[in-house]
Design a protein around this motif. Sequence first.
Motif, PDB file in Angstrom:
ATOM      1  N   ASP A 631     -13.473  68.450  10.453  1.00  0.00           N
ATOM      2  CA  ASP A 631     -12.976  67.339  11.138  1.00  0.00           C
ATOM      3  C   ASP A 631     -11.602  67.406  11.173  1.00  0.00           C
ATOM      4  O   ASP A 631     -10.753  67.727  10.342  1.00  0.00           O
ATOM      5  CB  ASP A 631     -13.521  66.133  10.357  1.00  0.00           C
ATOM      6  N   ASN A 632     -11.036  66.959  12.163  1.00  0.00           N
ATOM      7  CA  ASN A 632      -9.486  66.431  12.507  1.00  0.00           C
ATOM      8  C   ASN A 632      -9.122  65.173  12.039  1.00  0.00           C
ATOM      9  O   ASN A 632      -9.509  64.288  12.936  1.00  0.00           O
ATOM     10  CB  ASN A 632      -9.340  66.928  13.894  1.00  0.00           C
ATOM     11  N   VAL A 633      -8.746  65.058  11.140  1.00  0.00           N
ATOM     12  CA  VAL A 633      -8.449  63.601  10.455  1.00  0.00           C
ATOM     13  C   VAL A 633      -7.388  62.828  11.252  1.00  0.00           C
ATOM     14  O   VAL A 633      -7.276  61.647  11.150  1.00  0.00           O
ATOM     15  CB  VAL A 633      -7.954  63.546   9.001  1.00  0.00           C
ATOM     16  N   ASP A 634      -6.802  63.576  12.126  1.00  0.00           N
ATOM     17  CA  ASP A 634      -5.584  62.966  13.131  1.00  0.00           C
ATOM     18  C   ASP A 634      -6.091  62.413  14.223  1.00  0.00           C
ATOM     19  O   ASP A 634      -5.585  61.722  14.933  1.00  0.00           O
ATOM     20  CB  ASP A 634      -4.496  63.893  13.543  1.00  0.00           C
ATOM     21  N   THR A 635      -7.781  62.565  14.500  1.00  0.00           N
ATOM     22  CA  THR A 635      -8.291  61.972  15.708  1.00  0.00           C
ATOM     23  C   THR A 635      -9.239  61.065  15.263  1.00  0.00           C
ATOM     24  O   THR A 635      -9.705  60.973  14.152  1.00  0.00           O
ATOM     25  CB  THR A 635      -9.062  63.037  16.568  1.00  0.00           C
ATOM     26  N   THR A 636      -9.414  60.199  16.213  1.00  0.00           N
ATOM     27  CA  THR A 636     -10.625  58.728  15.672  1.00  0.00           C
ATOM     28  C   THR A 636     -11.980  59.431  15.988  1.00  0.00           C
ATOM     29  O   THR A 636     -12.846  59.230  14.975  1.00  0.00           O
ATOM     30  CB  THR A 636     -10.225  57.947  16.905  1.00  0.00           C
ATOM     31  N   GLU A 637     -12.286  60.460  16.730  1.00  0.00           N
ATOM     32  CA  GLU A 637     -13.702  61.082  16.745  1.00  0.00           C
ATOM     33  C   GLU A 637     -13.898  62.238  15.812  1.00  0.00           C
ATOM     34  O   GLU A 637     -12.826  62.726  15.105  1.00  0.00           O
ATOM     35  CB  GLU A 637     -13.954  61.605  17.992  1.00  0.00           C
ATOM     36  N   LYS A 638     -15.108  62.201  15.267  1.00  0.00           N
ATOM     37  CA  LYS A 638     -15.073  63.206  14.148  1.00  0.00           C
ATOM     38  C   LYS A 638     -15.608  64.740  14.983  1.00  0.00           C
ATOM     39  O   LYS A 638     -16.747  64.613  15.514  1.00  0.00           O
ATOM     40  CB  LYS A 638     -16.756  62.918  13.371  1.00  0.00           C
TER      41      LYS A 638
END
Length: 788
Positions: A631-638
């Motif tokens: 998951d990219n923790v820098d974005t709101t979506e998972k």
Amino acid sequence: MNKKKLALYCLVIFGLLVGFGYFWLTNANNYERDGKIEIAINDYPIKITRDENGIAYVFAQNKADVIRGQAFVLAQDRLFQIEFYRALIKGEGASLVGSSMLQSDIKMRVLNLLGNAKRSYPYLDEETKEMLIWYCEGFNAYLNVGKDEFPLELSLLGIAPKPITPEEIVSITHFIGLFHSQNLDDEVLSINLAARTDIAAALLPLSINLDRTKQLTFSTDSTYTGSLNRDSAHWRQTESPILPYPKLGSNNWAISGKKSKSEKPILSNDPHVDARMLPGLFYPIGLFCPEFKAVGIATPGIPGLISGRNEYVSFGVTNAYGDSQDLFIEEVEGDFYWQEEDKIPFKKRKETIVVKDSSNVELEIRYTQRGPIISDFSVFNLLTDDVVSLRWSLAETKSNSIGLERLLETKNVFEFREALKGMDNMFFNYAIADVDGNIAHQATGLVPIRRNNGGEHPTSGNQKDTWLGFIPKEELPHMVNPERGWIGTANNDTRPDDYPYYYSNHFSPYYRYQRIQEVLSENKKFSAEDLWDMIFDVKNMQAELLTPLFVSALEKKEDTRDIAKILKEWNFNDNIDEVGAAVYNVLYNELLYLVLNDELPDDIEDMYWENVYYWNQRADSFILENTEFIDNVDTTEKETLTDLIIVAGVKTKMLLTERLGEDQDDWTWGKIHTVHFASPIRPEGIGSSWLGAEQFPKQGSNQTLNRGGFVKNTAREFNTSWFSSFRMVADMNDQEKMMGILSGGSAARIFHPYYKSQLEKWKTGEWIPYWISKDKILEHAEFELILE
């Protein structure tokens, strides 16, 4: 004089100048190979022949003289290399080349390899000391008689050779041991991660032994969390010295007579090191006296052979990565540190580093009873406020041997394993085979038994002694005459079920060993030629595991279906002409960034990715197990794994298009994966090719037997850093030769015919005979030098 005659004269003069220049260049860096030289330190005349490939064979009437002869020819061929490494080990490189070597010198002064060697030297027995003295006598004899033919490289750097001492030879073994045990770098990375992120424990290395039926469990201290100095902490890559620190890997394997067409064991070895600086790290040589006859490769500066064979035993090495180093967080009060209830003053040592064309640098090095405080020096890359000391088993060794000097006279696997017990300073996994039909692998080195059975990461210094002695040599990881009929190691975890000791947690992913296992488990018998071909195997077992995941994801989007098709049709071989190999390796590289860069602190990213074995198996487990890191923790979506693979696929297409063009048929692996050989005098730029530099496509990758190792980097470069610098196959039914080839040559002398005398055949996959038969050696001798 008419214009035509003038032009003709000019042309003649130019031709003469070119001819003279060529003659001078090809002879100015030569040395005596024929005739007689009086050295006056030998008991009897020593005969040295050289074959068409430049391999020296030393014949003597006793063991003392053959070792003297080994050192003499080594000095002839590799004097520049030895002198530079001596300066590197002593921390005197900056005095030769300037400030580019300063950080390296600081590190070496703090670690004090020569001081450790001087401390341990008195413990050596007389047999070992004698051999070291003989070696020094031969080396120093060349310094006395060879002044008129010293290498041009010494003049270019202003190096005046000095006599070598037995303690300096021991320090070379400590230098090798420093890079065999990677735990110092691992623990520095662990403490930096712990100081910056709360996921440090989840990032610790993962080790898997495919032969083990259950996971080893050790109770270890938790990773120490330091207090970060956010104002000054940053990591920077220190400059590499002219001759690089060795990167160490390797494969070895042996089959017993039950799997051999010759009905005798056959052994194979291909040490993986960074040998791009010509003529390479290893020195080919044959040694013959009444006590033994042996041929193989030596480490310059150390007597004996590191890999090769004698009449009875063949042997080859890989790095076992024994953990001999621990970091400790000290509790400090002024000039004192706490040890349980005692407040103890730091010991201090002052050093002065001479820097060419600049001011001297003064150092003050603090010590605890465990070892030096490394956190005082930025070269160690610690990013916390903690006071950190280093304890290293090689600063405490009391061995009576260095190990290598006992190998030449062994007559079977069991004698060889016994000889290895003296090898404290180097952490090898030896593969061994003998004429009696025995095969084995054996780990070496001085590895502490820790009170908490672990040594993966730093712990508190203010506690009881955490070292309870050292793992008994007979209990180091090993395997002898397995029923399956083969042994092999590839820097993988070799600890068996119920192994009671923490030996290390820094190992290669299991993929290369898995490929050895796959091939040698086939129900067939192998010839020496089969095992030679196996060295060139480029099947990527990691790719076989991960590619189906990649294809499944890439097929879901129109703009990545084309590379999904490429991967689906690929055979998992990392050949230079394979498009699939380029797509896979670039995509895997991009996916790793997407999986972990968002969790890694920015100024630790480069440090993390450079330490390949720290993250490789662990990162693959994140991908396969679809963990929280997907998951990219820098974005709101998972994001899902599919999402990340598609993004990596798009980035892969962009990179390959930018570098190789729109035509995907041109996206072959060898166009972005190359190896560059060069002279240490001028590795790159104008004139480098004149000094021997050349670049060509390199097959293989980090995960293939035919290694094409590269360090993950933000520039997305895939240049090979380490590879099979020496290849050998020894059939114990063949008493004439073993098959071998070196990725370079014998002589560390620019313009010399032996500078890269074996490289052309190395490139094409050929082998040359490394003779064990005296008759064959004399038949192929091109030069003969007598030392009187």
